[in-house]
Design a protein around this motif. Sequence first.
Motif, mmCIF file in Angstrom:
data_model
loop_
_atom_site.group_PDB
_atom_site.id
_atom_site.type_symbol
_atom_site.label_atom_id
_atom_site.label_comp_id
_atom_site.label_asym_id
_atom_site.label_seq_id
_atom_site.Cartn_x
_atom_site.Cartn_y
_atom_site.Cartn_z
ATOM 1 N N ILE A 217 -9.799 3.757 90.445
ATOM 2 C CA ILE A 217 -11.081 3.698 91.152
ATOM 3 C C ILE A 217 -11.798 2.447 90.669
ATOM 4 C CG2 ILE A 217 -13.260 4.879 91.670
ATOM 5 C CD1 ILE A 217 -11.914 7.483 90.711
ATOM 6 N N TYR A 218 -12.129 1.563 91.576
ATOM 7 C CA TYR A 218 -12.897 0.384 91.181
ATOM 8 C C TYR A 218 -13.900 0.042 92.284
ATOM 9 C CZ TYR A 218 -9.167 -2.078 93.834
ATOM 10 O OH TYR A 218 -8.265 -2.498 94.774
ATOM 11 N N SER A 219 -14.926 -0.690 91.911
ATOM 12 C CA SER A 219 -15.983 -1.032 92.856
ATOM 13 C C SER A 219 -16.428 -2.466 92.652
ATOM 14 C CB SER A 219 -17.179 -0.077 92.695
ATOM 15 O OG SER A 219 -17.710 -0.148 91.391
ATOM 16 N N TYR A 220 -17.027 -3.028 93.695
ATOM 17 C CA TYR A 220 -17.521 -4.403 93.659
ATOM 18 C C TYR A 220 -18.577 -4.561 94.743
ATOM 19 C CZ TYR A 220 -13.757 -4.609 97.169
ATOM 20 O OH TYR A 220 -12.926 -4.363 98.230
ATOM 21 N N PRO A 221 -19.410 -5.573 94.685
ATOM 22 C CA PRO A 221 -20.530 -5.705 95.632
ATOM 23 C C PRO A 221 -20.053 -5.826 97.082
ATOM 24 C CG PRO A 221 -20.865 -7.136 93.752
ATOM 25 C CD PRO A 221 -19.469 -6.610 93.625
ATOM 26 N N TYR A 222 -20.809 -5.203 97.979
ATOM 27 C CA TYR A 222 -20.558 -5.315 99.410
ATOM 28 C C TYR A 222 -21.403 -6.459 99.949
ATOM 29 C CZ TYR A 222 -20.644 -4.123 104.390
ATOM 30 O OH TYR A 222 -20.557 -4.166 105.763
ATOM 31 N N THR A 223 -20.764 -7.544 100.341
ATOM 32 C CA THR A 223 -21.492 -8.732 100.773
ATOM 33 C C THR A 223 -21.407 -8.971 102.276
ATOM 34 O OG1 THR A 223 -19.540 -10.070 100.259
ATOM 35 C CG2 THR A 223 -21.229 -9.865 98.542
ATOM 36 N N SER A 224 -20.280 -8.603 102.895
ATOM 37 C CA SER A 224 -20.143 -8.799 104.343
ATOM 38 C C SER A 224 -18.957 -7.987 104.836
ATOM 39 C CB SER A 224 -19.933 -10.277 104.679
ATOM 40 O OG SER A 224 -18.623 -10.672 104.329
ATOM 41 N N ASP A 225 -18.830 -7.929 106.172
ATOM 42 C CA ASP A 225 -17.721 -7.182 106.754
ATOM 43 C C ASP A 225 -16.366 -7.835 106.494
ATOM 44 O OD1 ASP A 225 -19.564 -5.428 107.663
ATOM 45 O OD2 ASP A 225 -19.543 -6.087 109.751
ATOM 46 N N SER A 226 -16.369 -9.111 106.096
ATOM 47 C CA SER A 226 -15.103 -9.776 105.781
ATOM 48 C C SER A 226 -14.412 -9.130 104.587
ATOM 49 C CB SER A 226 -15.333 -11.264 105.498
ATOM 50 O OG SER A 226 -16.159 -11.436 104.359
ATOM 51 N N THR A 227 -15.170 -8.317 103.854
ATOM 52 C CA THR A 227 -14.595 -7.535 102.758
ATOM 53 C C THR A 227 -13.426 -6.691 103.239
ATOM 54 O OG1 THR A 227 -16.687 -7.428 101.566
ATOM 55 C CG2 THR A 227 -15.118 -5.674 101.118
ATOM 56 N N PHE A 228 -13.449 -6.296 104.511
ATOM 57 C CA PHE A 228 -12.468 -5.346 105.016
ATOM 58 C C PHE A 228 -11.279 -6.008 105.711
ATOM 59 C CE2 PHE A 228 -16.247 -2.627 104.600
ATOM 60 C CZ PHE A 228 -15.695 -1.607 103.849
ATOM 61 N N THR A 229 -11.098 -7.304 105.531
ATOM 62 C CA THR A 229 -9.862 -7.912 106.029
ATOM 63 C C THR A 229 -8.723 -7.580 105.064
ATOM 64 O OG1 THR A 229 -10.200 -9.996 104.832
ATOM 65 C CG2 THR A 229 -11.171 -9.816 107.051
ATOM 66 N N LEU A 230 -7.505 -7.572 105.579
ATOM 67 C CA LEU A 230 -6.357 -7.251 104.744
ATOM 68 C C LEU A 230 -6.210 -8.247 103.603
ATOM 69 C CD1 LEU A 230 -3.798 -5.629 104.121
ATOM 70 C CD2 LEU A 230 -2.582 -7.043 105.797
ATOM 71 N N ASN A 231 -6.369 -9.522 103.895
ATOM 72 C CA ASN A 231 -6.207 -10.540 102.851
ATOM 73 C C ASN A 231 -7.208 -10.342 101.717
ATOM 74 O OD1 ASN A 231 -4.088 -11.755 104.160
ATOM 75 N ND2 ASN A 231 -5.346 -13.324 105.146
ATOM 76 N N TYR A 232 -8.459 -10.034 102.076
ATOM 77 C CA TYR A 232 -9.484 -9.840 101.051
ATOM 78 C C TYR A 232 -9.161 -8.623 100.198
ATOM 79 C CZ TYR A 232 -14.094 -9.665 98.865
ATOM 80 O OH TYR A 232 -15.126 -9.668 97.951
ATOM 81 N N LEU A 233 -8.792 -7.519 100.840
ATOM 82 C CA LEU A 233 -8.523 -6.284 100.106
ATOM 83 C C LEU A 233 -7.325 -6.446 99.158
ATOM 84 C CD1 LEU A 233 -9.053 -3.768 103.039
ATOM 85 C CD2 LEU A 233 -10.537 -4.022 101.038
ATOM 86 N N VAL A 234 -6.283 -7.144 99.621
ATOM 87 C CA VAL A 234 -5.106 -7.353 98.775
ATOM 88 C C VAL A 234 -5.442 -8.292 97.619
ATOM 89 C CG1 VAL A 234 -2.780 -8.336 98.695
ATOM 90 C CG2 VAL A 234 -3.439 -6.833 100.581
ATOM 91 N N ALA A 235 -6.201 -9.360 97.910
ATOM 92 C CA ALA A 235 -6.593 -10.290 96.841
ATOM 93 C C ALA A 235 -7.450 -9.586 95.796
ATOM 94 C CB ALA A 235 -7.353 -11.481 97.435
ATOM 95 N N LYS A 236 -8.368 -8.732 96.243
ATOM 96 C CA LYS A 236 -9.206 -7.982 95.294
ATOM 97 C C LYS A 236 -8.351 -7.019 94.482
ATOM 98 C CE LYS A 236 -13.031 -8.113 94.825
ATOM 99 N NZ LYS A 236 -13.884 -8.817 93.808
ATOM 100 N N ARG A 237 -7.414 -6.360 95.128
ATOM 101 C CA ARG A 237 -6.517 -5.452 94.415
ATOM 102 C C ARG A 237 -5.764 -6.195 93.313
ATOM 103 N NH1 ARG A 237 -1.188 -3.923 93.979
ATOM 104 N NH2 ARG A 237 -0.985 -1.695 93.547
ATOM 105 N N ASP A 238 -5.162 -7.325 93.655
ATOM 106 C CA ASP A 238 -4.386 -8.071 92.670
ATOM 107 C C ASP A 238 -5.266 -8.595 91.545
ATOM 108 O OD1 ASP A 238 -2.087 -7.564 94.034
ATOM 109 O OD2 ASP A 238 -1.906 -9.541 94.940
ATOM 110 N N SER A 239 -6.491 -8.969 91.877
ATOM 111 C CA SER A 239 -7.408 -9.470 90.852
ATOM 112 C C SER A 239 -7.783 -8.377 89.863
ATOM 113 C CB SER A 239 -8.668 -10.032 91.517
ATOM 114 O OG SER A 239 -9.637 -10.368 90.553
ATOM 115 N N VAL A 240 -8.153 -7.214 90.381
ATOM 116 C CA VAL A 240 -8.618 -6.120 89.518
ATOM 117 C C VAL A 240 -7.451 -5.507 88.741
ATOM 118 C CG1 VAL A 240 -9.664 -3.820 89.481
ATOM 119 C CG2 VAL A 240 -10.628 -5.613 90.952
ATOM 120 N N LEU A 241 -6.407 -5.112 89.443
ATOM 121 C CA LEU A 241 -5.304 -4.434 88.763
ATOM 122 C C LEU A 241 -4.508 -5.410 87.892
ATOM 123 C CD1 LEU A 241 -4.015 -1.923 91.461
ATOM 124 C CD2 LEU A 241 -5.865 -1.693 89.802
#
Length: 341
Positions: A217-241
Amino acid sequence: MRLITYFSLFILSATLFSCSSEPKNYDSLLPGFIGFNGEMVVVMSDAEWKSEPGRAIQELFYSPYEMLPQIEAQMDLEQRDVDLFHQFYKKHRTVILADIRDNLNNQTPQVKVRRDVFSRGQLFIEIIAKDANTFKEIVESKGQQIVQLIQAEEFKRIQQQQSKLASELVQDQIETRHGVGLLVTKEYQIVKDLDNFVWLRRIKSNQNPELDGSIFIYSYPYTSDSTFTLNYLVAKRDSVLGAYVRGSNDQAKMATELRFPPKKYDIEYNGAYAAQVKGLWKVAEDFQGGPFTSISFVDTLAQRIVCVEGLVYAPHEEKREHMRDIESLIRTAKVIPPSEK
């Protein structure tokens, strides 16, 4: 800031898809269902099973369960004729009954969904058609809706069993520190708990020492709808994990396996929009890998994205039901307002 709105992708036709249920006072007298997770009974004659109707059902449910490292079917099928069904299988958890008959010229093709017909918790789906070709057309046009319905019912049943094994201590800790409600069974323990990140890992068992599973379970600021693109979600996953999950050494970092690209699904979740990602993970230095799925949604009060992910490591086993188990848990995630902590 515009919050994404969600228009349901799962619209059931009024003429081809209808639902009903038995009265509750009748339900209470029924026996419990039989059958294993991921298994269903298809009621049709042997001749129908070997021809167009049976092939349509097999093509639908023997299609691969998405994003597993090896091919596994959506469901395990048991075909039985009507007589054998009523003798031994009518209490089964999930039933598809083929009603193909030409004695009524005006028979309306449709899918009828009923629950608790012969057992408590049973899902009973009747596909009505006047001929084999019409039956095939119904399965082809409504098949994905039927699959989604059965999947949702499987998650519900698994969650009911998991709730009997809930770890209230772990659940309370996650709610207090992270503002997230989550069903967690006693099979999991917290191995890392930071401000915006928590890692729960399956406790090793003597019965199956190689089976491993984790929930993040992890969280980060919601700044825009671009947060929900596949590339963004995968990049965030790799960064956090990649920062918090290690293998046997510091170079053995958790990452997404991009040789088999992950997929993103826009879903309705707790009455709002969410993004589900399914893919494969790897720890290259340790030669480990397996499937994962995550659900990311907006906590509007805190203006943050909450991501809940589950993954499985089962090197010598089929993984479909392990993934169903862990996805059932992450699908219970919800934001807990500060006043309710």
